[in-house]
Scaffold this active site. Structure first.
Site, PDB file in Angstrom:
ATOM      1  N   ASP A  85      -2.096  -1.126   7.762  1.00  0.00           N
ATOM      2  CA  ASP A  85      -1.502  -1.915   6.684  1.00  0.00           C
ATOM      3  C   ASP A  85      -2.276  -3.198   6.423  1.00  0.00           C
ATOM      4  O   ASP A  85      -2.526  -3.568   5.271  1.00  0.00           O
ATOM      5  CB  ASP A  85      -0.055  -2.245   7.024  1.00  0.00           C
ATOM      6  CG  ASP A  85       0.812  -0.994   7.146  1.00  0.00           C
ATOM      7  OD1 ASP A  85       0.368   0.079   6.700  1.00  0.00           O
ATOM      8  OD2 ASP A  85       1.916  -1.097   7.699  1.00  0.00           O
ATOM      9  N   SER A 122       4.765  -1.270   2.993  1.00  0.00           N
ATOM     10  CA  SER A 122       4.061  -2.346   3.685  1.00  0.00           C
ATOM     11  C   SER A 122       4.325  -3.735   3.116  1.00  0.00           C
ATOM     12  O   SER A 122       3.447  -4.584   3.101  1.00  0.00           O
ATOM     13  CB  SER A 122       2.546  -2.062   3.697  1.00  0.00           C
ATOM     14  OG  SER A 122       1.881  -2.854   4.634  1.00  0.00           O
ATOM     15  N   SER A 123       5.557  -3.981   2.690  1.00  0.00           N
ATOM     16  CA  SER A 123       5.885  -5.333   2.233  1.00  0.00           C
ATOM     17  C   SER A 123       5.767  -6.335   3.382  1.00  0.00           C
ATOM     18  O   SER A 123       5.337  -7.476   3.171  1.00  0.00           O
ATOM     19  CB  SER A 123       7.295  -5.364   1.645  1.00  0.00           C
ATOM     20  OG  SER A 123       8.265  -4.976   2.610  1.00  0.00           O
ATOM     21  N   ARG A 179       0.831  -1.201   0.000  1.00  0.00           N
ATOM     22  CA  ARG A 179       0.000   0.000   0.000  1.00  0.00           C
ATOM     23  C   ARG A 179       0.867   1.252   0.000  1.00  0.00           C
ATOM     24  O   ARG A 179       2.035   1.226   0.392  1.00  0.00           O
ATOM     25  CB  ARG A 179      -0.927   0.019   1.214  1.00  0.00           C
ATOM     26  CG  ARG A 179      -0.198   0.053   2.556  1.00  0.00           C
ATOM     27  CD  ARG A 179      -0.071   1.441   3.150  1.00  0.00           C
ATOM     28  NE  ARG A 179       0.738   1.435   4.358  1.00  0.00           N
ATOM     29  CZ  ARG A 179       2.006   1.764   4.400  1.00  0.00           C
ATOM     30  NH1 ARG A 179       2.642   2.111   3.303  1.00  0.00           N
ATOM     31  NH2 ARG A 179       2.685   1.746   5.544  1.00  0.00           N
ATOM     32  N   ASP A 208      -3.007   5.756  13.007  1.00  0.00           N
ATOM     33  CA  ASP A 208      -3.832   4.563  13.204  1.00  0.00           C
ATOM     34  C   ASP A 208      -3.752   4.025  14.624  1.00  0.00           C
ATOM     35  O   ASP A 208      -4.782   3.723  15.242  1.00  0.00           O
ATOM     36  CB  ASP A 208      -3.499   3.477  12.183  1.00  0.00           C
ATOM     37  CG  ASP A 208      -2.029   3.099  12.105  1.00  0.00           C
ATOM     38  OD1 ASP A 208      -1.199   3.818  12.701  1.00  0.00           O
ATOM     39  OD2 ASP A 208      -1.704   2.094  11.447  1.00  0.00           O
ATOM     40  N   GLY A 221       8.717   1.474   3.149  1.00  0.00           N
ATOM     41  CA  GLY A 221       7.534   2.115   3.702  1.00  0.00           C
ATOM     42  C   GLY A 221       6.281   1.844   2.905  1.00  0.00           C
ATOM     43  O   GLY A 221       5.297   2.586   3.022  1.00  0.00           O
ATOM     44  N   GLU A 229      -0.368   9.809   8.733  1.00  0.00           N
ATOM     45  CA  GLU A 229       0.817   9.055   9.146  1.00  0.00           C
ATOM     46  C   GLU A 229       0.888   8.920  10.657  1.00  0.00           C
ATOM     47  O   GLU A 229       0.825   9.918  11.380  1.00  0.00           O
ATOM     48  CB  GLU A 229       2.080   9.735   8.619  1.00  0.00           C
ATOM     49  CG  GLU A 229       3.106   8.785   8.097  1.00  0.00           C
ATOM     50  CD  GLU A 229       2.565   7.922   6.961  1.00  0.00           C
ATOM     51  OE1 GLU A 229       2.251   6.731   7.225  1.00  0.00           O
ATOM     52  OE2 GLU A 229       2.435   8.416   5.835  1.00  0.00           O
TER      53      GLU A 229
END
Length: 498
Positions: free
Chosen positions: A212, A167-168, A63, A72, A165, A69
């Protein structure tokens, strides 16, 4: 609009360009590479696991967060979109509890473990821990029976840039979770699974939020996804064709190393301390006991109009200067040890060491509440087609991430500045920070020109001039700078023999 799909099984045939278009939101001429990837992983599985044929394929996208940022885990909304870059598992159930993983990237060695609870981690930083996080989390939540769990064999591949950054790591957790569920014949509500996996990923040591996992599971093609938390709610936000979001990789890796993990967890702790200080202040000013678990519990929307203006209350309660642990303890009428036990504990059970420069609680608070407001304003601007306003809000977000949350670095700041000089309407860092990528809002008609200018000014300019910096190498420019196309969320489907 709320996304709530109860099953992952889809009757998909990968030789259909219509299916690939639905997954990746791209025209047919750009989809052949995806089909080749799927077939390559299928063949890798058959080569490395000759005793069985692959039974199912799992896909989980990365994503890019457009805005919102670090909001969440504070209970405030975010606005990401799923990328057409993802993690793939070609897999089959094992005969017992063994989970056996082959990664097509040779730098990630083969990993094997048993799906028995509790699942002990590999060494910190090992790629297999993200698969273990999913398995451990699903066993802990009771979605898969601890006494009857079935493992799986999988060939794994991915196109999400690592430590960028994007989201792997969370995509790996989501893909592993779907593979484990599929191997055990278990279906799960996606919203519930997103919550479970947000907690599960803390297995690797970071105190993150749920963005994520939620966007990887719940996204839809052609849309960004506004996500609200506690409870999880989602709203699809259509993306107009006249505005394109472009990712630029700084080439500074943002690994979850010890130093970066400390910096990340420090900000989580500082937000907890802000919550505690503001809760106490509101209680004292109103005479009504206010108990809050996170900063969003202290928003005007939650407290109502009877409570005082929260910004000024926070300013007086926290003060604008950094605070030592003893100063925080005095303000909370606690001992320093009590503050550590109550608010400073990390995932590994140890208290966060006190920062030498003090807790920067006011700055963190100010970033979170202003960033949360920007999410709502950006949703409104995207819906109305006010691209100039979208850009302005992204610029404000970057300044706040840089100055108040202090998660930027010189390369990210340079990419943002060059992006604006080269025609972007707005630009900001995206992801946890400390390296990784920026995202730029660019008029679609000028994308080709923008990409050329960024190549010259950053990759062939700044990077070559600053050779002493620890830049990652790359072979293909499209791997580090690319237009974002909002893809669909995670998928699981059975595959036939062959």
């Amino acid at each position: 609009m709320t996304t709530n799909t109860n099953t992952f099984v889809r009757p998909l045939q990968l030789d259909s360009s219509d299916v690939l278009h639905a997954l990746y939101n791209r025209p047919p001429r750009e989809l052949s590479a995806h089909g080749i990837r799927y077939e390559r992983l299928r063949q890798l599985f058959k080569t490395r696991f000759p005793e069985s044929d692959p039974k199912f394929i799992v896909r989980a996208p990365g994503r890019v967060n457009l805005i919102g940022e670090h909001t969440d885990y504070n209970g405030y909304p975010v606005l990401p979109m799923a990328l057409d870059r993802d993690i793939l598992f070609t897999a089959a159930p094992s005969n017992g509890t063994t989970v056996d993983l082959i990664n097509e990237n040779p730098q990630f060695e083969r990993r094997s473990f048993n799906a028995t609870f509790p699942v002990a981690p590999f060494e910190r930083g090992d790629w297999g821990n993200y698969v273990k996080a999913a398995v451990h989390g699903l066993l802990e939540a009771g979605l898969v029976s601890k006494s009857k769990a079935v493992g799986f064999h999988a060939a794994v591949g991915g196109t999400i840039p690592e430590s960028a950054g994007l989201s792997s790591s969370s995509a790996m957790v989501v893909a592993a979770a779907l593979a484990f569920l599929a191997a055990n014949g278990v279906e799960c509500d996606r919203n519930a699974l997103a919550d479970i996996l947000a907690r599960a990923e803390r297995y690797v040591g970071s105190e993150g939020g749920g963005m994520d996992q939620a966007v990887s599971l719940l996204a839809e093609a052609g849309h960004a996804l506004r996500i609200d938390f506690f409870p999880l709610r989602t709203e699809l936000v259509p993306l107009r064709q006249e505005l394109t979001f472009i990712v630029c990789n700084s080439l500074i890796r943002a690994p979850k190393s010890e130093s970066v993990r400390y910096a990340y967890n420090r900000r989580v702790v500082e937000c907890r301390l802000a919550t505690a200080l503001l809760s106490r202040a509101v209680t004292q000013r109103t005479g009504r006991t206010v108990k809050a678990e996170r900063l969003s519990d202290l928003s005007s929307a939650q407290l109502g109009p009877a409570y005082p203006e929260l910004g000024e209350t926070a300013r007086h309660a926290i003060g604008e200067r950094p605070l030592s642990l003893s100063a925080v303890a005095e303000l909370l009428a606690m001992t320093p040890r009590q503050v550590q036990r109550e608010y400073c504990m990390q995932r590994d059970g140890t208290p966060l060491p006190e920062p030498p420069d003090g807790f920067r609680i006011w700055n963190r608070y100010r970033h979170i509440v202003t960033e949360a407001a920007r999410v709502g304003l950006t949703v409104k601007a995207l819906k109305s087609g006010d691209n100039t306003e979208v850009g302005r809000l992204m610029n404000q977000s970057h300044a706040s991430c840089r100055d108040d949350y202090e998660i930027s670095c010189p390369e990210l700041d340079t990419l943002v500045s060059l992006g604006l000089e080269n025609g972007a309407l707005g630009a900001r860092l995206t992801g946890a920070g400390f390296g990784g990528c920026t995202v730029h809002a660019v008029p679609t008609e000028t994308v080709a020109e923008f990409l050329k200018k960024m190549d010259v000014s950053y990759y062939k300019g700044y990077v070559k001039r600053e050779q002493a910096r620890p830049f990652s190498s790359f072979n293909n420019l499209n791997d580090v700078m690319f237009s974002c196309h909002a893809a669909s969320g995670a998928d699981f489907w059975p595959v036939g023999e062959g």
